[in-house]
Scaffold this active site. Structure first.
Site: not given
Length: 299
Positions: A51, A150-151
């Site tokens: 990022y 996880g999503v």
């Protein structure tokens, strides 16, 4: 105060417990004494420098805890309130105290534990926003590509709560779980589109959590306007689909907490580790060996 993060962007050797000042809440922010904090793939990606972060930085993107202080322009929240929500920027939640964005925070109901609440803002929040963006009517069919992650796990549950039929691609090891949650499991990989067509007559929307060739393989199953991905933004745009617009609001967190309290959503926290084992928790998520969410608890 004690926190866990990294000295500079790089590998696991850059991770460490840090001694950092207690942050001051700015306008629109809360200072929260952390009780629990979620662990997400975005944490190791931040440490890796994906990022653009150089460091040092404190990790952690979601927390539950007790409000210590409020910044300017914050209403409806006071010191002593139990809340959960998302952490902004570089001021992470793997710390004794953390900054939480007030507009992405909500009061934690008594029926929802701090551990479960801390697992909601990132993964379940993404799932909720995706379903809002798709806006499929009850009875429609949703394909979740990578439903065992996880999503994917909260997506299946939230979609079922909205009355959708769900088909989920996953490895063989996770297919029993998907069936238990009410989805029709399908093995991914070569020929996945044909396998989906064998179990369902139509696909009204696709939510992709894998990207790459796996996204390309399922994209033709639905109209481009009903194709969303959070795993491969360039490719989904090339295929005529879209990234998921994130809401990150109190409204979403209130709705998720209500669904947990009613039993319609299980945050699926299956690994709870003390803060002293933060490095181990992150390694488990980075290695992809976890099923469900990993949460850290503070002393």
């Amino acid at each position: 105060m004690r926190a866990y993060g990294f000295h500079q962007a790089g590998g696991r050797d850059q991770e460490a417990f840090l001694d950092v000042p207690v942050p001051e809440p700015g306008s629109g922010e809360l200072l929260v004494r952390v009780r629990a904090s979620g662990v997400n793939p975005g944490d190791w990606r931040l440490r890796n420098g994906e990022y653009g972060t150089v460091g040092p930085a404190v990790l952690g993107r979601e927390v539950a805890g007790t409000v210590v202080a409020v910044g300017d322009d914050v209403t409806g929240v006071a010191p002593g309130d139990e809340v959960f929500g998302g952490c902004p920027g570089m001021v992470g939640g793997w710390a004794e105290q953390a900054i939480v964005t007030a507009s992405f925070a909500a009061h934690r109901p008594d029926a929802v534990s701090a551990v479960d609440a801390a697992a909601l803002p990132v993964a379940a929040g993404t799932a909720f926003d995706a379903l809002d963006a798709l806006d499929l009517p009850a009875g429609a069919t949703l394909l979740v590509n990578g439903a065992g992650g996880g999503v994917g796990i909260p997506t299946v549950q939230l979609a079922r709560a909205r009355g959708l039929r769900v088909v989920g691609t996953a490895s063989a090891a996770k297919q029993d779980l998907l069936a238990e949650l009410g989805a029709v499991p399908v093995t991914g990989g070569d020929g996945v589109a044909d396998r989906v067509r064998q179990v369902i007559d139509r696909v009204d929307g696709v939510f992709d959590l894998v990207g790459g060739d796996a996204l390309r393989a399922v994209a033709p199953l639905t109209a481009p306007g009903h194709l969303f991905s959070v795993a491969d933004k360039p490719l989904v745009a090339e295929l005529g689909g879209r990234d998921v617009p994130r809401d990150r609001s109190t409204r979403v967190l209130d709705a998720l907490a209500a669904l947990v309290a009613s039993g319609d959503l299980d945050p699926w926290v299956r690994t709870v580790l003390p803060f002293d084992r933060a490095g181990e928790a992150l390694a488990q998520v980075e290695d992809g060996h976890t099923l469900g969410k990993v949460v850290l608890t503070m002393p």
